[in-house]
Design a protein around this motif. Structure first.
Motif, PDB file in Angstrom:
ATOM      1  N   UNK A   1       0.816  -2.058   0.458  1.00 61.66           N
ATOM      2  CA  UNK A   1       0.432  -0.074  -0.037  1.00 61.66           C
ATOM      3  C   UNK A   1       0.831   1.392   0.365  1.00 61.66           C
ATOM      4  N   UNK A   2       1.933   0.497   1.218  1.00 65.69           N
ATOM      5  CA  UNK A   2       2.764   2.393   0.929  1.00 65.69           C
ATOM      6  C   UNK A   2       3.159   2.410  -0.176  1.00 65.69           C
ATOM      7  N   UNK A   3       4.491   0.999  -0.994  1.00 63.35           N
ATOM      8  CA  UNK A   3       5.284   1.200  -2.342  1.00 63.35           C
ATOM      9  C   UNK A   3       6.510   1.425  -1.143  1.00 63.35           C
ATOM     10  N   UNK A   4       6.871   0.763  -0.231  1.00 60.12           N
ATOM     11  CA  UNK A   4       8.002   0.599   0.948  1.00 60.12           C
ATOM     12  C   UNK A   4       8.398  -0.791   1.912  1.00 60.12           C
ATOM     13  N   UNK A   5       9.446  -0.256   1.821  1.00 58.98           N
ATOM     14  CA  UNK A   5      10.305  -1.895   2.708  1.00 58.98           C
ATOM     15  C   UNK A   5      11.999  -1.595   2.638  1.00 58.98           C
ATOM     16  N   UNK A   6      12.567  -2.594   3.245  1.00 62.85           N
ATOM     17  CA  UNK A   6      13.860  -2.912   3.544  1.00 62.85           C
ATOM     18  C   UNK A   6      14.058  -3.534   4.219  1.00 62.85           C
ATOM     19  N   UNK A   7      15.314  -4.106   4.237  1.00 62.37           N
ATOM     20  CA  UNK A   7      15.683  -5.266   4.690  1.00 62.37           C
ATOM     21  C   UNK A   7      16.549  -4.869   6.433  1.00 62.37           C
ATOM     22  N   UNK A   8      16.261  -4.733   7.855  1.00 61.06           N
ATOM     23  CA  UNK A   8      17.762  -4.416   8.301  1.00 61.06           C
ATOM     24  C   UNK A   8      18.276  -5.709   8.617  1.00 61.06           C
ATOM     25  N   UNK A   9      19.338  -5.361   8.992  1.00 58.37           N
ATOM     26  CA  UNK A   9      20.401  -6.648   9.245  1.00 58.37           C
ATOM     27  C   UNK A   9      21.271  -6.086  10.780  1.00 58.37           C
ATOM     28  N   UNK A  10      21.734  -6.774  11.553  1.00 57.97           N
ATOM     29  CA  UNK A  10      22.476  -6.250  12.710  1.00 57.97           C
ATOM     30  C   UNK A  10      23.065  -6.947  13.579  1.00 57.97           C
ATOM     31  N   UNK A  11      23.329  -6.940  14.453  1.00 50.07           N
ATOM     32  CA  UNK A  11      23.560  -6.889  15.795  1.00 50.07           C
ATOM     33  C   UNK A  11      23.644  -6.779  17.276  1.00 50.07           C
ATOM     34  N   UNK A  12      23.601  -7.625  18.364  1.00 53.67           N
ATOM     35  CA  UNK A  12      23.577  -7.129  19.901  1.00 53.67           C
ATOM     36  C   UNK A  12      23.747  -8.316  20.675  1.00 53.67           C
ATOM     37  N   UNK A  13      23.938  -7.385  22.247  1.00 52.73           N
ATOM     38  CA  UNK A  13      24.128  -8.364  23.364  1.00 52.73           C
ATOM     39  C   UNK A  13      23.009  -8.212  24.031  1.00 52.73           C
ATOM     40  N   UNK A  14      23.327  -8.513  25.247  1.00 54.62           N
ATOM     41  CA  UNK A  14      22.543  -8.712  25.597  1.00 54.62           C
ATOM     42  C   UNK A  14      22.650  -8.897  27.178  1.00 54.62           C
ATOM     43  N   UNK A  15      22.828  -8.342  28.695  1.00 55.82           N
ATOM     44  CA  UNK A  15      23.165  -9.142  29.338  1.00 55.82           C
ATOM     45  C   UNK A  15      22.184  -8.639  30.272  1.00 55.82           C
TER      46      UNK A  15
END
Length: 227
Positions: free
Chosen positions: A97-111
């Motif tokens: 509907x919005x003609x939008x999109x993407x592929x986020x990619x990353x890393x994280x660390x949780x304590x």
């Protein structure tokens, strides 16, 4: 809990309000953590979410692969525990509907630092994540994912157990370290649950997000099992 490993199913729904538009959302997630060793696990999770923003449908899919490592295991009667969890995250978000999109990619660390005494458990959780993006193209569409963000989350939680029944309450603060539409927000949450065993049970809860020009509120249910 005292052991790493288990299976979890989550579902949530609610509504949100922003300075630009209103809408509602529904989400579901599934994750399984395999024990690699007594204090190390490997977790694979998939989360999906549907958002309706002023009639436009937005779909999100996120895969998280994590390696929880229990640095300090609690004793039989509780005490101190500490788990560090590095993770790789990749997702897709898009709207025809919005003609939008993407592929986020990353890393994280949780304590996750916990302390259990009697029927009380206190948890201090901190997470740092860095996320970029990948361009995607299909059919006549091409989207350049404009993501370059660092996110810091800090939270506390208190859990009170009464036999197999428990209640919990907590709050976390999310801060986007680079420019964002919503630069920060608070997330209060509370829930009630019933344990079937040491690390198995069901929980029903409330969760909200409150930031400048943004507000979301909803309910969720989680089923977690350890075999």
């Amino acid at each position: 809990g005292t052991r790493i490993g288990g299976f979890e199913i989550d579902a949530a729904a609610g509504a949100f309000t922003t300075s630009e538009a209103d809408g509602y959302f529904a989400s579901a997630g599934i994750a399984n953590t395999f024990r690699v060793a007594d204090n190390i696990g490997f977790s694979i999770g998939l989360d999906t979410q549907y958002r309706s923003i002023e009639g436009a449908a937005v779909y999100q899919f996120v895969n998280t692969d994590a390696l929880p490592v229990q640095i300090i295991a609690p004793g039989v009667d509780g005490g101190l525990s500490w788990t560090l969890t590095p993770a790789f995250v990749i997702g897709f978000g898009g709207s025809w509907d919005l003609a939008a999109g993407g592929v986020p990619i990353g890393g994280q660390i949780t304590s996750s630092l916990g302390y259990q005494i009697g029927g009380w458990t206190f948890v201090l959780a901190d997470q740092y994540g860095y996320y970029g993006g990948l361009p995607i193209s299909f059919s006549d569409f091409r989207f350049d994912t404009d993501v370059d963000q660092q996110v810091l989350k800090n939270g506390v939680q208190i859990i009170r157990s009464f036999g197999n029944f428990f209640i919990d309450a907590g709050v976390s603060y999310t801060n986007f370290l680079k420019d964002a539409a919503v630069e920060h927000y608070w997330t209060p949450e509370a829930g009630v649950g019933l344990r079937f065993g040491e690390n198995s049970g069901v929980r029903i809860g409330y969760r909200g997000d409150f930031g400048p020009g943004y507000q979301a509120e909803g309910g969720d249910v989680s089923l977690f099992l350890t075999f």
